[in-house]
Scaffold this motif. Structure first.
Motif, PDB file in Angstrom:
ATOM      1  N   THR A   1      77.572 -57.278  94.970  1.00 51.81           N
ATOM      2  CA  THR A   1      76.337 -56.503  94.985  1.00 51.81           C
ATOM      3  C   THR A   1      76.599 -55.092  94.493  1.00 51.81           C
ATOM      4  O   THR A   1      77.539 -54.443  94.958  1.00 51.81           O
ATOM      5  CB  THR A   1      75.757 -56.435  96.410  1.00 51.81           C
TER       6      THR A   1
ATOM      7  N   GLN B   1      75.256 -56.358 105.660  1.00 54.10           N
ATOM      8  CA  GLN B   1      73.895 -56.019 106.076  1.00 54.10           C
ATOM      9  C   GLN B   1      73.170 -57.335 106.283  1.00 54.10           C
ATOM     10  O   GLN B   1      72.756 -57.990 105.335  1.00 54.10           O
ATOM     11  CB  GLN B   1      73.187 -55.168 105.025  1.00 54.10           C
TER      12      GLN B   1
ATOM     13  N   SER C   1      80.118 -53.901  96.067  1.00 51.56           N
ATOM     14  CA  SER C   1      80.772 -54.515  97.218  1.00 51.56           C
ATOM     15  C   SER C   1      80.635 -56.018  97.076  1.00 51.56           C
ATOM     16  O   SER C   1      79.580 -56.510  96.687  1.00 51.56           O
ATOM     17  CB  SER C   1      80.064 -54.011  98.481  1.00 51.56           C
TER      18      SER C   1
ATOM     19  N   GLN D   1      75.665 -48.536 105.965  1.00 51.21           N
ATOM     20  CA  GLN D   1      75.344 -48.704 104.547  1.00 51.21           C
ATOM     21  C   GLN D   1      76.176 -47.768 103.684  1.00 51.21           C
ATOM     22  O   GLN D   1      76.490 -48.072 102.543  1.00 51.21           O
ATOM     23  CB  GLN D   1      73.849 -48.434 104.311  1.00 51.21           C
TER      24      GLN D   1
ATOM     25  N   ARG E   1      65.393 -53.592  97.392  1.00 48.70           N
ATOM     26  CA  ARG E   1      65.978 -52.690  96.404  1.00 48.70           C
ATOM     27  C   ARG E   1      65.203 -51.375  96.545  1.00 48.70           C
ATOM     28  O   ARG E   1      63.972 -51.384  96.593  1.00 48.70           O
ATOM     29  CB  ARG E   1      65.771 -53.291  95.013  1.00 48.70           C
TER      30      ARG E   1
ATOM     31  N   GLU F   1      74.492 -61.902 102.591  1.00 49.59           N
ATOM     32  CA  GLU F   1      75.243 -61.235 103.665  1.00 49.59           C
ATOM     33  C   GLU F   1      74.727 -61.641 105.045  1.00 49.59           C
ATOM     34  O   GLU F   1      75.206 -61.172 106.069  1.00 49.59           O
ATOM     35  CB  GLU F   1      75.119 -59.715 103.541  1.00 49.59           C
TER      36      GLU F   1
ATOM     37  N   GLN G   1      79.731 -49.397 103.076  1.00 43.79           N
ATOM     38  CA  GLN G   1      79.899 -50.695 102.416  1.00 43.79           C
ATOM     39  C   GLN G   1      80.663 -50.557 101.115  1.00 43.79           C
ATOM     40  O   GLN G   1      80.372 -49.710 100.283  1.00 43.79           O
ATOM     41  CB  GLN G   1      78.531 -51.321 102.130  1.00 43.79           C
TER      42      GLN G   1
ATOM     43  N   GLN H   1      69.427 -48.150  95.422  1.00 43.72           N
ATOM     44  CA  GLN H   1      70.247 -48.807  96.441  1.00 43.72           C
ATOM     45  C   GLN H   1      69.978 -50.305  96.377  1.00 43.72           C
ATOM     46  O   GLN H   1      68.866 -50.742  96.116  1.00 43.72           O
ATOM     47  CB  GLN H   1      69.882 -48.233  97.823  1.00 43.72           C
ATOM     48  N   GLN H   2      71.006 -51.104  96.640  1.00 42.65           N
ATOM     49  CA  GLN H   2      70.907 -52.570  96.572  1.00 42.65           C
ATOM     50  C   GLN H   2      70.370 -52.958  95.192  1.00 42.65           C
ATOM     51  O   GLN H   2      69.406 -53.701  95.048  1.00 42.65           O
ATOM     52  CB  GLN H   2      69.980 -53.090  97.692  1.00 42.65           C
TER      53      GLN H   2
ATOM     54  N   ASN I   1      69.468 -63.134 100.924  1.00 38.90           N
ATOM     55  CA  ASN I   1      70.536 -62.243 101.367  1.00 38.90           C
ATOM     56  C   ASN I   1      71.820 -63.012 101.678  1.00 38.90           C
ATOM     57  O   ASN I   1      71.955 -63.578 102.755  1.00 38.90           O
ATOM     58  CB  ASN I   1      70.063 -61.477 102.607  1.00 38.90           C
TER      59      ASN I   1
ATOM     60  N   LYS J   1      75.738 -51.930  95.143  1.00 38.33           N
ATOM     61  CA  LYS J   1      75.084 -51.348  96.303  1.00 38.33           C
ATOM     62  C   LYS J   1      74.316 -50.094  95.938  1.00 38.33           C
ATOM     63  O   LYS J   1      73.240 -49.836  96.470  1.00 38.33           O
ATOM     64  CB  LYS J   1      76.137 -51.008  97.370  1.00 38.33           C
ATOM     65  N   ASN J   2      74.897 -49.289  95.058  1.00 36.23           N
ATOM     66  CA  ASN J   2      74.222 -48.023  94.762  1.00 36.23           C
ATOM     67  C   ASN J   2      74.582 -47.509  93.383  1.00 36.23           C
ATOM     68  O   ASN J   2      75.727 -47.590  92.950  1.00 36.23           O
ATOM     69  CB  ASN J   2      74.599 -46.971  95.810  1.00 36.23           C
TER      70      ASN J   2
END
Lengths: 504, 1035
Positions: free
Chosen positions: B956, B162, B884, B149, B1025, B998, B152, B983-984, B996, B958-959
């Motif tokens: 996404t 993920q 990402s 993670q 999330r 991914e 990513q 996150q997410q 998802n 991601k963070n």
């Protein structure tokens, strides 16, 4: 300084002391073929493994290809359930065919399972003569491998009338695809293997119950001669089986078939596929394959007797047809022993009460798991075969004595057929009811060349009255039903893709 | 018997190795001293090991040891030059002093960053291969639980998906799109030089100092037969700085599953309406249950939502202590993670410890020991997968009119409540009960240990010997009580089943290397490496499966009435590897770089005729910016061209594939007696070997405006040949497959990454962006075989692997005239049923066989993947955002074979309401008539068609993290940073098949999830999330 360098080098070399043997790792949980096939015990195990595919064949395939693909049984259409065309195509004579090939998965699996027997038997037969152990034991083991290879080729012969000729163990990728053999090539193999097996196998009296016997080898071989209409050869072999002394008819037809745990390999049994109830994986499930569906727990329990019945969903298969039920003569004791009835309260079919194959409905302990053996050849068929072989040679009155033994047991009077032609008809009718649901019907129609007329009429009967063939009101057959009525099955397309010889 | 002897022989060899090791250790007493003593340290007081000390104008020189100390013979007024990677070089004139303390300033230029490569390290400037690194700085601030993670979106050419939100699982890492037909495709993970045999999913990310991703052959070839999928080098924290430093990091947060992206299913009223119309259209009486759909208003049961844990908590604590004394360096990281999952009854805990220590026994000898024990506990309901396994999938299509609770509102229902006459022919379980009552727990204990000794034999010549050990124990326990089930169509009470599995892995590695490091005449820098390594792995497993329990409260083995003989077994897996390796690096003035490496591997996994393999590589580099003619271009601060070529292997082929194995459980039955049976189950191939990958890499590194903009480009071309492939053979052989090395796949791609310092004043803003284009095409399969079919895929020569394969949907037949005039499925095509494209033009739609009308209908591989990271700091504030993305990839939405089942046994997608009902009311053209039963409606769900394929492009965030640092020391701490993080955070996507994009199917019992069948979505554990707040203390 130099010393240190040398010491270091020596140390480094010391560390490299590991030899190539460090890389020799052989599997600990499996034997490999390098060490196997040496002792008597090895060959006993290898022969036992040759029998194993028979369980799959008789539990999952034979009844689809030989019984439901005839006028004896049909499926019970469940309109709420899809993905059933593989078996429906067999029952409806509509399997897809192109270039002599089919994608039907049941045809493919039957073919593959027969060749699995052949491959295992080839492995035994290629090596057993080189092994050093007791000659009597060896002959009996070799005979079993020959019997099973001959039997597997006999199945391929009956279904396809041709097959690749694979008679030695395959060890390379290139050797897998064997040349195609025609009917005459297959007959040669079958006659060779079964003749040898008949000579080296023990008789029923001395053989371990459940294994192939000399009587079984002779019966299968006689069956081949009957297909070939070589009546004298058949007669000779069948007389030997009758004279073997190991076989007799069981007085009550109800007691002919094995239960889940008992009555196996009884005096009437010539060859049976062996199942064992329990969780070890040697059980059968064919009784469940033959249930009309959907069926709720309480209904199932009346048939299975298990403490944990589970509801059955999906579509029912191998349901006796009105046609076969009508084939029983008045007063035939076999009718109530062979056909029963069950009411499925939740089925969408308005008729609700379906016939079922009662001879294979035996109570057992675990849901979905039973141990009934499958009768491949019974002594009553040997008698009917002999009657047929005699009649075809004009010995009709002697033939009648053998058929009447079977009729008498069924509570029926002696046959009234006196001339060869009417006896022939009577015999085929007799075979149909005596051996109903034992995967004989399609092969009888093929060898007597009556399949086209019988199946065409049968198809018309269903189309005229779908409701009595378990179709819900307002539903009827698929439009391509009864469009492919062929003597032999087309070869499996998946195997043709792997072995181009098949289409040559 | 022979096997046993083998095992003991190997044990005794281990003992021999250890003895040699000790012997070597004793010989070190001979180490001697020289005349001038010095010590090199950083401006923060950290001793600098391996710094180069050369006497200007001579060939003399030395390296500093692990404590930064060095000794050298000098004449007065000679100048010594002290240099170390990552630090500015310093010249000192010797004026006779006996002691010299040299402090080097750290060099901020990224070019001088230390890059860990196989069996050593180098600087970014001197690298000739394609290597990407992520350092502690980039890693430290993400409050995530898995290493994957953290990576990513940050690496070019590395696709990290993920695939599930299950805690501790599902990070799928592929370097440069590498895949194989049947061998493994995961990269090799090397932790502190030890190629580990387990996964890194459970490793505590806080233990990590930095990560290097080796992508090309020049960088990976020292890992030989295991390098083809790329190598991920993980370096754990070592003692740094001076004295003792203590830091404590903690965060806590909640995980939520957003409503966005959930599959839009009918509610209770809509479903009852559908059922009503179903019977009306079929001209059948409508069952009482559906005559009045509005009776279900306000009585909707959202089964999917019922399985989602609202505000699932997550908490993490990490304590790090580093200590740096004159002769010893230690670091300790202790971590605790406690996580509840986003699905109810999911529980994940991790307790980890790592202790790294190194001691200088003399000026020439250093020894070190690292130990890292870890315990993880994981209990997850069986959420992912198809009808037989995945409760999320099953919950999704359970009728919304079925109550979750009994009338009292608290007791979970027992099914089935609706009679079969309503079309309820598939028995449902109460999935909430399944999640709550089924135990599915894994307890893993893992111990990584490492010991080494390093001895400087001569100036620049070092010997290092190490022993690494890994012990991994996995204890798995599954219990399905009679009241619950994962599977559809399994009515309760079920047969209670327990599974117990114990797996124990032991792996050791001994490595011995000699390195020689020397700079001649200032300009010629030479580094030589030679080594010999041996590795051994053994796994023992025991599986016990028991069923039919008389009492659900007692799931012991003896409590079961039945032991499932077929599923109860024990197993052993073993392999060994012997390797020789060598490398030479040479550069002239740091301007012309060349390196050559070779490894020779002997492996127990390969066939007897093909046991040894050689893996060579060469890399060259040219630092153009150091040439005189570039001095006129001040805008270019650094420019390097590099290229490499080499051959590497993949040995992830299973352990005994070359042998013809006997299966001795093919038992017969005679009478009621079981007779043991045995049959040859696989064919032998004594020529079997590893997969070979030849790889070419061309790269450009370009820094502009005094390194404000750093740009890297790489092109790669790989040919993987000798693919390990289980070739299908004619089954009249008695075998389905033959293991062989066959075929070829070509891979190529472009990778771009750019780092910019957008502002450097009070507001420091930097951006890191990357984009990669990965492609593959199948060049050849087996002789006579040009395609391999999966259930939903085809791999065909001339196309990329694993393409979606099926029919092209052309909407519905409008009316009888349309049916008559169009190609059709005999007996199954009617007005309102699906119209499929007749690819071979024969007028008949055929599924499989020679007249197959299926075609390639989709591609699971993205056109490109990309990532972008922005970092802003202002005074004590820091802000970080990571994104990402993937573009052009498709997924096959497998669940619509249930969720668009027109026969009405399941709940349906909302849009199925708008289906074909009559010629005048044809609906969306996407879903057909419900009339006709399974044989008619079955085509559109059972014959996989283009309607199943969905665009799964996504971006996404991601963070996002915002932090503030208190730099003024208090009584408690030296410094403190507090932060809030998400996150997410958000997924931008048009994907409609699930939450998802991914996702990729995990094994699901349908022969899928392998390399040739990527991109299937059944419905998996959603990735939540996560909102966290955290604090980093330095004491």
């Amino acid at each position: 300084m130099k010393n240190k360098l040398i010491i270091s080098c020596l140390l480094a070399l010391g560390l490299m002391g590991c030899t190539e043997s460090f890389l020799d790792i052989t599997p600990e949980t499996n034997l490999s073929s390098v060490t196997f096939f040496k002792t008597q015990a090895d060959f006993e195990q290898a022969v036992n493994a040759c029998y194993v595919p028979l369980r799959t064949i008789y539990n999952d395939r034979s009844w689809l290809l030989s019984e439901m693909h005839s006028d004896n049984t049909y499926y019970a259409r469940n309109t709420a359930f899809g993905a059933t065309e593989q078996q429906e195509d067999l029952a409806d004579f509509s399997i897809p065919v192109s270039n002599g090939l089919t994608t039907n998965t049941h045809v493919l699996n039957q073919y593959r399972q027969d060749f699995l027997i052949i491959a295992r038997a080839n492995q035994v037969l290629a090596l057993i003569d080189k092994a050093d152990f007791d000659a009597t034991v060896k002959a009996n083991l070799k005979g079993q491998a020959q019997f099973l290879r001959g039997f597997a080729y006999f199945e391929l012969y009956r279904y396809f009338n041709k097959a690749p000729l694979q008679l030695t163990p395959v060890t390379t990728r290139e050797a897998a695809a064997a040349p195609l053999g025609q009917a005459a090539d297959l007959e040669k193999i079958i006659i060779g293997d079964l003749t040898a097996a008949a000579g080296s196998l023990k008789s029923k009296a001395t053989q371990e119950p459940g294994r192939a016997t000399s009587g079984a080898a002779k019966t299968v071989l006689a069956n081949l001669y009957i297909i070939k209409k070589d009546w004298p050869s058949a007669e000779k072999l069948l007389r030997e089986v009758v004279g073997d002394g190991g076989y007799s008819l069981i007085p009550d037809y109800n007691n002919v078939f094995s239960t889940s745990t008992g009555n196996k390999n009884n005096s009437e049994s010539v060859f049976e596929v062996q199942f064992q109830e329990g969780s070890n994986g040697y059980n059968g499930t064919f009784m469940y394959n033959f249930l009309p569906r959907p069926m709720i727990e309480s209904e199932l329990k009346t048939l299975s007797g298990t403490s944990n019945p589970q509801p059955q969903t999906g579509e029912g298969n191998n349901i006796p047809t009105p046609n076969v039920i009508a084939a029983y003569e008045e007063g035939d004791l076999r009718k109530s022993a062979s056909v029963g009835y069950i009411t499925c309260s939740t089925t969408l079919w308005e008729g609700k009460t379906y016939p079922i194959i009662k001879k294979f409905m035996k109570t057992h302990a675990l849901n979905g798991n039973h141990g009934m053996n499958w009768p491949v050849y019974r002594y009553s068929e040997v008698l009917l075969f002999l009657a047929e072989a005699l009649n075809e040679q004009g010995k009709t009155s002697e033939a009648a004595t053998y058929m009447n033994l079977v009729r008498k047991r069924a509570g029926l009077p002696e046959t009234t057929a006196k001339d060869q032609a009417s006896f022939r008809d009577a015999l085929m009718k007799e075979r149909r009811v005596e051996l109903a649901f034992e995967n004989k019907r399609w092969h009888d129609l093929v060898r007597t060349d009556t399949y086209k007329a019988v199946i065409t009429a049968y198809g018309a009967e269903i189309k005229a009255n779908p409701f009595s063939y378990y179709y819900q009101k307002g539903y009827t057959l698929r439009s391509n039903s009864f469009s492919v009525i062929e003597k032999y099955y087309p070869m499996p397309a998946d195997e043709a893709a792997l072995n181009p010889n098949i289409t040559k | 018997m022979k096997n046993k002897i083998n095992y003991f022989e190997k044990k005794s060899r281990t003992v021999k190795l250890l003895a040699t090791f000790v012997l070597f250790f004793c010989s070190l007493a001979f180490a001697q001293g020289q005349t001038l003593q010095g010590k090199v340290s950083s401006s923060t007081g950290e001793p600098l090991a391996s710094a180069t000390i050369s006497v200007v104008g001579t060939t003399r020189g030395t390296l500093s040891d692990a404590s930064g100390s060095f000794k050298i013979d000098l004449k007065k007024n000679e100048t010594i030059r002290i240099s170390s990677v990552g630090y500015t070089t310093k010249n000192v004139i010797y004026n006779g002093q006996s002691n010299l303390n040299i402090v080097l300033d750290s060099d901020d230029k990224t070019l001088n960053e230390v890059v860990v490569v196989g069996y050593g390290s180098t600087s970014k400037k001197e690298l000739t291969g394609a290597v990407q690194t992520i350092g502690y700085k980039e890693l430290k601030d993400l409050p995530v639980t898995q290493i994957g993670q953290k990576l990513q979106g940050q690496l070019a050419g590395v696709q990290i998906n993920q695939t599930t939100g299950q805690p501790g699982k599902g990070m799928n890492i592929r370097i440069r799109g590498q895949l194989s037909v049947s061998a493994g495709s995961e990269p090799l993970y090397v932790v502190d030089g030890f190629p580990i045999t387990g996964s890194i999913g459970a490793m505590n990310p806080d233990e990590i100092d930095d990560i290097s991703i080796l992508k090309d052959a020049a960088s990976t070839s020292l890992y030989g037969s295991r390098a083809a999928n790329g190598v991920v080098m993980i370096t754990t924290k070592k003692g740094k700085g001076s004295g003792t430093n203590v830091s404590f990091n903690t965060y806590t947060g909640v995980q939520q599953v957003p409503f966005k992206g959930r599959v839009q299913m009918m509610d209770a009223v809509e479903f009852a309406q559908f059922k009503k119309e179903f019977y009306e259209d079929a001209k059948q009486p409508v069952p009482a249950e559906f005559q009045n759909p509005s009776q279900y208003a306000g009585k909707n049961n959202d089964w999917y939502d019922a399985l989602i844990q609202k505000n699932a908590p997550i908490t993490s604590y990490n304590l790090t202590i580093t200590s740096n004394k004159e002769k010893s360096r230690t670091s300790l990281v202790a971590g605790v993670l406690d996580q509840k999952g986003a699905v109810i009854n999911t529980d994940y805990k991790r307790y980890s410890l790592r202790l790294n220590s190194a001691y200088d026994l003399s000026d020439k000898v250093t020894i070190g020991f690292n130990v890292a024990p870890q315990l993880t506990y994981d209990n997850t309901p069986r959420t992912d997968g198809d009808r037989s396994n995945g409760i999320l999938f099953n919950a999704m299509h359970t009728w919304p009119i079925m109550p979750i609770y009994e009338a009292d509102g608290t007791t979970l229902t027992k099914f089935n409540k609706f009679p079969a006459s309503t079309g309820n022919i598939w028995a449902y379980a109460n999935w909430v009960r399944s999640a709550q009552e089924i135990t599915n727990e894994t307890t893993t204990t893992n111990l990584l240990t490492n010991g080494y000794i390093e001895y400087e034999i001569l100036k620049g010549l070092k010997f290092k010997s190490s022993i690494n050990g890994e012990i991994l124990r996995t204890k798995y326990f599954f219990f399905n009580p009679s009241t619950a089930t994962n599977a559809l169509n399994t009515p309760t009470p079920t047969t209670a089943v327990s599974i117990r599995q114990n797996i124990e892995n032991l792996s050791w590695l001994n490595e011995n290397t000699l390195t020689y490091n020397r700079t001649f005449n200032e300009d010629h820098k030479l580094e030589l490496l030679g080594g010999y390594t041996t590795q051994y792995f053994r796994q023992e497993s025991t599986n016990i499966q028991a069923d039919t329990y008389s009492d659900d409260r007692l799931p012991t083995i003896q409590g079961a009435i039945n032991i499932n003989r077929g599923a109860t077994n024990s197993g052993v897996q073993e392999w060994s590897l012997i390797s020789f390796l060598a490398r030479a690096n040479y550069n002239y003035k740091g301007k012309y770089l060349i390196n050559a490496a070779i490894r020779r591997d002997g492996s127990s996994r390969f066939g007897l005729n093909n046991r040894w393999g050689t893996f060579p590589s060469v890399g060259i580099g040219w630092v153009i910016s150091d040439e005189d003619f570039m001095k006129d271009l001040p805008v270019v601060s650094f420019m390097k061209l590099r290229g490499s070529i080499g051959e590497i292997g993949n040995n992830n082929i299973g352990n005994y594939t070359q042998y013809a194995l006997i299966n001795n459980t093919v038992n017969g039955v005679f009478g009621n007696t079981v007779a043991p049976g045995a049959a040859v189950s696989t064919l032998a191939n004594p020529n079997l070997g590893w997969e070979k990958t030849r790889q070419l890499d061309l790269g450009l590194d370009l820094n502009l405006w005094n390194d404000r903009v750093n740009f890297t480009y790489d092109y790669y071309l790989k040919n993987t040949t000798n693919l390990l492939y289980s070739v299908q053979i004619a089954q009249e052989s008695g075998f389905g497959n033959f293991n062989d090395n066959i075929g070829e796949i070509k891979f190529w791609g472009h990778e771009f990454s750019v780092n910019t310092k957008n502002t450097v004043g009070a507001v420091k803003w930097s951006t890191n962006a990357n984009i990669s284009f990965n492609r593959n095409v199948v060049v050849a399969l087996a002789p006579g075989i040009d395609r391999v079919y999966g259930t939903f895929h085809i791999t065909k020569v001339g196309y990329p692997v694993g393409q979606f394969y099926g029919f092209i949907s052309q909407g519905m037949y409008k009316n009888q005239a349309d049916v008559d005039a169009s190609p059709k499925v005999p007996g199954r095509s009617f007005p309102g049923t699906i119209k499929l494209f007749d690819a071979n033009g024969d007028g008949v739609i055929t599924n499989g066989g020679n007249f197959d009308d299926r075609v390639i209908m989709g591609n699971p591989f993205p056109d490109f993947i990309y990532g972008i990271t922005n970092n802003v700091t202002y005074k004590n504030w820091d802000f970080n955002i990571i994104g990402s993305g993937s573009y052009g990839n498709q997924l096959l939405v497998r669940h619509i074979y249930s969720t668009a089942n027109l026969d009405g046994p399941f709940n349906l997608l909302k849009e199925v309401a708008n289906r074909w009902r009559s010629e005048s009311n044809p609906g969306l053209g996407k879903y057909g008539t419900t009339v006709g039963g399974g044989n008619v409606t079955g085509i559109e769900r059972d014959w996989i068609n283009s309607r199943f394929v969905a665009d799964a492009s996504f971006f996404t965030i991601k963070n996002i993290t915002l932090g503030y640092t208190f730099t003024k020391p208090s009584k408690v701490y030296k410094s403190l940073r507090v932060y809030a993080s998400c996150q997410q955070a958000y997924i931008f996507t048009n994907y409609w098949g699930g939450q998802n994009p991914e996702v990729s199917s995990q094994g699901n019992g349908q022969g899928d999830g392998g390399n040739l069948s990527p991109g299937i979505d059944f419905s998996s554990f959603p990735v939540p999330r996560t909102f966290t707040v955290g604090a980093n203390f330095n004491f």
